[in-house]
Design a protein around this motif. Sequence first.
Motif, PDB file in Angstrom:
ATOM      1  N   LYS A 126     -33.381 -61.279  18.636  1.00  0.00           N
ATOM      2  CA  LYS A 126     -32.508 -60.108  18.803  1.00  0.00           C
ATOM      3  C   LYS A 126     -33.360 -58.926  19.261  1.00  0.00           C
ATOM      4  O   LYS A 126     -34.343 -58.598  18.616  1.00  0.00           O
ATOM      5  CB  LYS A 126     -31.801 -59.781  17.484  1.00  0.00           C
ATOM      6  N   TYR A 127     -32.953 -58.334  20.354  1.00  0.00           N
ATOM      7  CA  TYR A 127     -33.744 -57.246  20.952  1.00  0.00           C
ATOM      8  C   TYR A 127     -33.224 -55.880  20.521  1.00  0.00           C
ATOM      9  O   TYR A 127     -32.028 -55.749  20.289  1.00  0.00           O
ATOM     10  CB  TYR A 127     -33.708 -57.364  22.471  1.00  0.00           C
ATOM     11  N   PRO A 128     -34.103 -54.842  20.429  1.00  0.00           N
ATOM     12  CA  PRO A 128     -35.542 -54.961  20.605  1.00  0.00           C
ATOM     13  C   PRO A 128     -36.205 -55.606  19.391  1.00  0.00           C
ATOM     14  O   PRO A 128     -35.785 -55.375  18.259  1.00  0.00           O
ATOM     15  CB  PRO A 128     -35.994 -53.499  20.766  1.00  0.00           C
ATOM     16  N   ALA A 129     -37.245 -56.392  19.675  1.00  0.00           N
ATOM     17  CA  ALA A 129     -37.971 -57.069  18.598  1.00  0.00           C
ATOM     18  C   ALA A 129     -39.454 -56.732  18.711  1.00  0.00           C
ATOM     19  O   ALA A 129     -39.925 -56.295  19.766  1.00  0.00           O
ATOM     20  CB  ALA A 129     -37.760 -58.566  18.707  1.00  0.00           C
ATOM     21  N   LEU A 130     -40.148 -56.943  17.600  1.00  0.00           N
ATOM     22  CA  LEU A 130     -41.609 -56.791  17.625  1.00  0.00           C
ATOM     23  C   LEU A 130     -42.180 -58.185  17.468  1.00  0.00           C
ATOM     24  O   LEU A 130     -41.673 -58.981  16.680  1.00  0.00           O
ATOM     25  CB  LEU A 130     -42.070 -55.909  16.453  1.00  0.00           C
ATOM     26  N   ALA A 131     -43.222 -58.503  18.241  1.00  0.00           N
ATOM     27  CA  ALA A 131     -43.879 -59.804  18.065  1.00  0.00           C
ATOM     28  C   ALA A 131     -45.347 -59.599  17.744  1.00  0.00           C
ATOM     29  O   ALA A 131     -46.029 -58.793  18.376  1.00  0.00           O
ATOM     30  CB  ALA A 131     -43.719 -60.655  19.316  1.00  0.00           C
ATOM     31  N   LEU A 132     -45.808 -60.325  16.733  1.00  0.00           N
ATOM     32  CA  LEU A 132     -47.237 -60.377  16.438  1.00  0.00           C
ATOM     33  C   LEU A 132     -47.690 -61.750  16.914  1.00  0.00           C
ATOM     34  O   LEU A 132     -47.234 -62.771  16.394  1.00  0.00           O
ATOM     35  CB  LEU A 132     -47.499 -60.217  14.934  1.00  0.00           C
ATOM     36  N   LEU A 133     -48.536 -61.754  17.923  1.00  0.00           N
ATOM     37  CA  LEU A 133     -49.009 -63.013  18.490  1.00  0.00           C
ATOM     38  C   LEU A 133     -50.459 -63.216  18.090  1.00  0.00           C
ATOM     39  O   LEU A 133     -51.336 -62.438  18.483  1.00  0.00           O
ATOM     40  CB  LEU A 133     -48.876 -62.955  20.019  1.00  0.00           C
ATOM     41  N   VAL A 134     -50.694 -64.235  17.276  1.00  0.00           N
ATOM     42  CA  VAL A 134     -52.054 -64.467  16.755  1.00  0.00           C
ATOM     43  C   VAL A 134     -52.472 -65.899  17.056  1.00  0.00           C
ATOM     44  O   VAL A 134     -51.870 -66.844  16.553  1.00  0.00           O
ATOM     45  CB  VAL A 134     -52.109 -64.172  15.231  1.00  0.00           C
ATOM     46  N   SER A 135     -53.499 -66.046  17.899  1.00  0.00           N
ATOM     47  CA  SER A 135     -53.933 -67.404  18.247  1.00  0.00           C
ATOM     48  C   SER A 135     -55.447 -67.443  18.349  1.00  0.00           C
ATOM     49  O   SER A 135     -56.136 -66.508  17.942  1.00  0.00           O
ATOM     50  CB  SER A 135     -53.285 -67.827  19.572  1.00  0.00           C
ATOM     51  N   GLY A 136     -55.960 -68.535  18.922  1.00  0.00           N
ATOM     52  CA  GLY A 136     -57.408 -68.676  19.046  1.00  0.00           C
ATOM     53  C   GLY A 136     -57.978 -67.716  20.078  1.00  0.00           C
ATOM     54  O   GLY A 136     -59.126 -67.298  19.995  1.00  0.00           O
ATOM     55  N   GLY A 137     -57.159 -67.344  21.065  1.00  0.00           N
ATOM     56  CA  GLY A 137     -57.656 -66.488  22.139  1.00  0.00           C
ATOM     57  C   GLY A 137     -57.016 -65.109  22.172  1.00  0.00           C
ATOM     58  O   GLY A 137     -57.490 -64.225  22.894  1.00  0.00           O
ATOM     59  N   HIS A 138     -55.944 -64.901  21.401  1.00  0.00           N
ATOM     60  CA  HIS A 138     -55.211 -63.636  21.494  1.00  0.00           C
ATOM     61  C   HIS A 138     -54.787 -63.088  20.145  1.00  0.00           C
ATOM     62  O   HIS A 138     -54.482 -63.834  19.228  1.00  0.00           O
ATOM     63  CB  HIS A 138     -53.958 -63.816  22.372  1.00  0.00           C
ATOM     64  N   THR A 139     -54.760 -61.754  20.077  1.00  0.00           N
ATOM     65  CA  THR A 139     -54.202 -61.044  18.921  1.00  0.00           C
ATOM     66  C   THR A 139     -53.467 -59.865  19.531  1.00  0.00           C
ATOM     67  O   THR A 139     -54.095 -58.924  20.017  1.00  0.00           O
ATOM     68  CB  THR A 139     -55.323 -60.526  17.995  1.00  0.00           C
ATOM     69  N   GLU A 140     -52.156 -59.913  19.566  1.00  0.00           N
ATOM     70  CA  GLU A 140     -51.413 -58.853  20.250  1.00  0.00           C
ATOM     71  C   GLU A 140     -50.188 -58.439  19.457  1.00  0.00           C
ATOM     72  O   GLU A 140     -49.526 -59.272  18.840  1.00  0.00           O
ATOM     73  CB  GLU A 140     -50.906 -59.335  21.620  1.00  0.00           C
ATOM     74  N   LEU A 141     -49.926 -57.132  19.535  1.00  0.00           N
ATOM     75  CA  LEU A 141     -48.649 -56.620  19.020  1.00  0.00           C
ATOM     76  C   LEU A 141     -47.818 -56.338  20.261  1.00  0.00           C
ATOM     77  O   LEU A 141     -48.253 -55.620  21.170  1.00  0.00           O
ATOM     78  CB  LEU A 141     -48.868 -55.325  18.244  1.00  0.00           C
ATOM     79  N   LEU A 142     -46.621 -56.907  20.317  1.00  0.00           N
ATOM     80  CA  LEU A 142     -45.810 -56.811  21.529  1.00  0.00           C
ATOM     81  C   LEU A 142     -44.431 -56.255  21.217  1.00  0.00           C
ATOM     82  O   LEU A 142     -43.834 -56.608  20.198  1.00  0.00           O
ATOM     83  CB  LEU A 142     -45.649 -58.208  22.153  1.00  0.00           C
ATOM     84  N   TYR A 143     -43.949 -55.417  22.125  1.00  0.00           N
ATOM     85  CA  TYR A 143     -42.604 -54.871  21.983  1.00  0.00           C
ATOM     86  C   TYR A 143     -41.710 -55.622  22.963  1.00  0.00           C
ATOM     87  O   TYR A 143     -41.924 -55.585  24.170  1.00  0.00           O
ATOM     88  CB  TYR A 143     -42.631 -53.370  22.304  1.00  0.00           C
ATOM     89  N   LEU A 144     -40.749 -56.343  22.408  1.00  0.00           N
ATOM     90  CA  LEU A 144     -39.843 -57.128  23.249  1.00  0.00           C
ATOM     91  C   LEU A 144     -38.581 -56.297  23.467  1.00  0.00           C
ATOM     92  O   LEU A 144     -37.710 -56.228  22.605  1.00  0.00           O
ATOM     93  CB  LEU A 144     -39.472 -58.446  22.552  1.00  0.00           C
ATOM     94  N   LYS A 145     -38.505 -55.653  24.643  1.00  0.00           N
ATOM     95  CA  LYS A 145     -37.382 -54.750  24.929  1.00  0.00           C
ATOM     96  C   LYS A 145     -36.109 -55.538  25.141  1.00  0.00           C
ATOM     97  O   LYS A 145     -35.033 -55.163  24.721  1.00  0.00           O
ATOM     98  CB  LYS A 145     -37.672 -53.982  26.214  1.00  0.00           C
ATOM     99  N   ASP A 146     -36.261 -56.604  25.886  1.00  0.00           N
ATOM    100  CA  ASP A 146     -35.130 -57.403  26.309  1.00  0.00           C
ATOM    101  C   ASP A 146     -35.667 -58.770  26.692  1.00  0.00           C
ATOM    102  O   ASP A 146     -36.881 -58.973  26.687  1.00  0.00           O
ATOM    103  CB  ASP A 146     -34.506 -56.707  27.540  1.00  0.00           C
ATOM    104  N   ASN A 147     -34.776 -59.680  27.097  1.00  0.00           N
ATOM    105  CA  ASN A 147     -35.254 -61.003  27.480  1.00  0.00           C
ATOM    106  C   ASN A 147     -36.303 -60.902  28.597  1.00  0.00           C
ATOM    107  O   ASN A 147     -36.036 -60.330  29.655  1.00  0.00           O
ATOM    108  CB  ASN A 147     -34.072 -61.867  27.944  1.00  0.00           C
ATOM    109  N   MET A 148     -37.507 -61.436  28.334  1.00  0.00           N
ATOM    110  CA  MET A 148     -38.612 -61.469  29.300  1.00  0.00           C
ATOM    111  C   MET A 148     -39.101 -60.086  29.719  1.00  0.00           C
ATOM    112  O   MET A 148     -39.702 -59.924  30.773  1.00  0.00           O
ATOM    113  CB  MET A 148     -38.225 -62.271  30.560  1.00  0.00           C
ATOM    114  N   ASN A 149     -38.826 -59.098  28.894  1.00  0.00           N
ATOM    115  CA  ASN A 149     -39.312 -57.752  29.166  1.00  0.00           C
ATOM    116  C   ASN A 149     -40.225 -57.368  27.998  1.00  0.00           C
ATOM    117  O   ASN A 149     -39.757 -56.924  26.957  1.00  0.00           O
ATOM    118  CB  ASN A 149     -38.110 -56.812  29.293  1.00  0.00           C
ATOM    119  N   ILE A 150     -41.520 -57.617  28.183  1.00  0.00           N
ATOM    120  CA  ILE A 150     -42.470 -57.536  27.078  1.00  0.00           C
ATOM    121  C   ILE A 150     -43.532 -56.464  27.356  1.00  0.00           C
ATOM    122  O   ILE A 150     -44.171 -56.480  28.398  1.00  0.00           O
ATOM    123  CB  ILE A 150     -43.167 -58.905  26.873  1.00  0.00           C
TER     124      ILE A 150
END
Length: 335
Positions: A126-150
């Motif tokens: 459900k937009y807008p959403a916040l995403a915390l992306l944590v992996s082996g190569g990335h650590t990002e806080l992302l604002y998901l405005k809309d579908n595929m709008n990051i």
Amino acid sequence: MIILSVETSCDETSVAVTKDGKEVLSNAVYSQIDIHKKYGGVVPEIASRAHIQSMLYMFEEAIHNANIKVSDIDLVAVTQGPGLIGSLLVGINAATTFAYANNLPLMGVNHLTGHIYAAQIEGDIKYPALALLVSGGHTELLYLKDNMNIEILGTTLDDAVGEAYDKVARILGLSYPGGPVVDKLAHQGKPIYQLPIPLLKNDPYNFSFSGLKSAVLNLVHNMRQRNESFNVEDVCASFQEVVTEVLVQKTKNAIETLGVKQLIVAGGVAANKGLREKMYEKIKDIEILIPHIRYCTDQAAMIGIAAYYQNLVKPATKDYYIVGKSSLDFDHFKR
Ligand code: KG4
Ligand code: ZN
């Protein structure tokens, strides 16, 4: 819509079949961990060769387990980047050949977009959403405005979280990949050691983990020098306590500042039990979507799910030249 997807960005060879951006019909994954373990990390050349050897088996397994015919497939999707170039090329070539031979449209998908949209398997984003992306190569806080709008709000200034886990595991003599082992041992120990909490107070959205990793190195080194006995479990618990505290606090602050409807936590480190528990414990006001553990680490189902939503804004074509395009040219990722 039935999508066949391929993921080979690092050391998992994976092919999946997904339906309508929600349902996973099959998700064949060949993990190369056992091959790379003895080197303490992924060896790119070996990874590319192992992808070549297992690729066709994964195609067969995915199509067989999904119980579909090739003629049922509407679209082919493949991880375009970021990742190891040799590994990516194996997947891209296999997907391109399969799409061309079967006259199907082909779509390149950003690996990070895949991790985020894996959440869609659990429930609707459900937009807008916040995403915390944590992996082996990335650590990002992302604002998901809309579908595929990051929009990228913040990232790590040095080590990614997963990388810090893998390095701490190495300091403690534990096996690769370190994340799952440190997570397990952390639950058997107590966070008795004082480690610095890198909150970067004046920098709310960025992260830094290399100082914490060095603090663990110094702690262990000093105790070994003094011949002091220590519990590896307690060191793991202390490290995990700080990492999860930083990730949860920054995420919570961002939610309060931005007023989003939902939180998504994704990527390999989202499989971390301590992080999952703390997110649910500390964030009560909004809905949290965290993919099932099997969809947190690398696999192709997430690429198929993301491709469905990407196709809504930018339909796939029968232009089979995605290899030449820069993996940084993603118009739905903005800095
Ligand atoms: O997303 P992923 O499979 O690959 C990348 O895109 O990087 O993430 C792999 C990373 C590794 O660093 C691994 O140690 C970490 O995710 N990881 C974990 C856990 N499971 C995997 N880290 C902490 N706790 C876990 N349970
Ligand atoms: Zn990944």
